[in-house]
Design a protein around this motif. Sequence first.
Motif, PDB file in Angstrom:
ATOM      1  N   VAL A   4       0.849  -1.181   0.000  1.00 14.80           N
ATOM      2  CA  VAL A   4       0.000   0.000   0.000  1.00 14.80           C
ATOM      3  C   VAL A   4       0.888   1.236   0.000  1.00 14.80           C
ATOM      4  O   VAL A   4       1.940   1.248   0.644  1.00 14.80           O
ATOM      5  N   ILE A   6       0.345   5.395   0.811  1.00 10.80           N
ATOM      6  CA  ILE A   6      -0.577   6.411   1.301  1.00 10.80           C
ATOM      7  C   ILE A   6       0.177   7.731   1.375  1.00 10.80           C
ATOM      8  O   ILE A   6       1.268   7.800   1.931  1.00 10.80           O
ATOM      9  N   ARG A 133      -4.524  -0.514   5.739  1.00 12.27           N
ATOM     10  CA  ARG A 133      -4.617   0.718   4.937  1.00 12.27           C
ATOM     11  C   ARG A 133      -5.392   1.790   5.702  1.00 12.27           C
ATOM     12  O   ARG A 133      -4.953   2.940   5.811  1.00 12.27           O
ATOM     13  N   HIS A 137      -3.835   5.286   7.229  1.00  8.36           N
ATOM     14  CA  HIS A 137      -4.407   6.566   6.800  1.00  8.36           C
ATOM     15  C   HIS A 137      -4.812   7.400   8.021  1.00  8.36           C
ATOM     16  O   HIS A 137      -4.510   8.599   8.095  1.00  8.36           O
TER      17      HIS A 137
END
Length: 155
Positions: A4, A6, A133, A137
């Motif tokens: 991932v 971000i 994720r 975040h």
Amino acid sequence: MPSVTIKQQMPVAAAQVFALLHDYSRRLEWDTLLCEARLTRGHQQAGLGATSLCVGKPWLGLIGMETRYVTFKPGEVAAVEMINRPPFFDHFAASIRHQDNEHGSMAVYKFQFTAKPRCLRWLLHPIMLPQLRLETHKRLQALASFLARTSISPA
């Protein structure tokens, strides 16, 4: 291996973000995921080769992940790799890059992991990936909000 990326705009310069992010004495002031964060194995400050332990909050199972810094360039980038064997994680690595911009700085966090046991990866990866994720975040947003509230001067 799930991974991932971000991105989060930060309200202050990259050097300020980097310094707070790797200050384990202040980590719990902003980190929404952790109930414990400390350096380990005799290390007194974050840096190349230093190790740390981060323990997730009870609702995340109090899983403790010990990592070693494999890259550490203040104000620019840091990367860690997992060195212990906590439940559900066979492999974990992450990096965070910082770059100044006209509004402060941009933080780009990347992580990858492999779940265990191997025979259940088909089940665990689709569960763990969105949760990690989301939590990442939320952590980066919390860091930005904390910096906005506590910073004296923007970048």
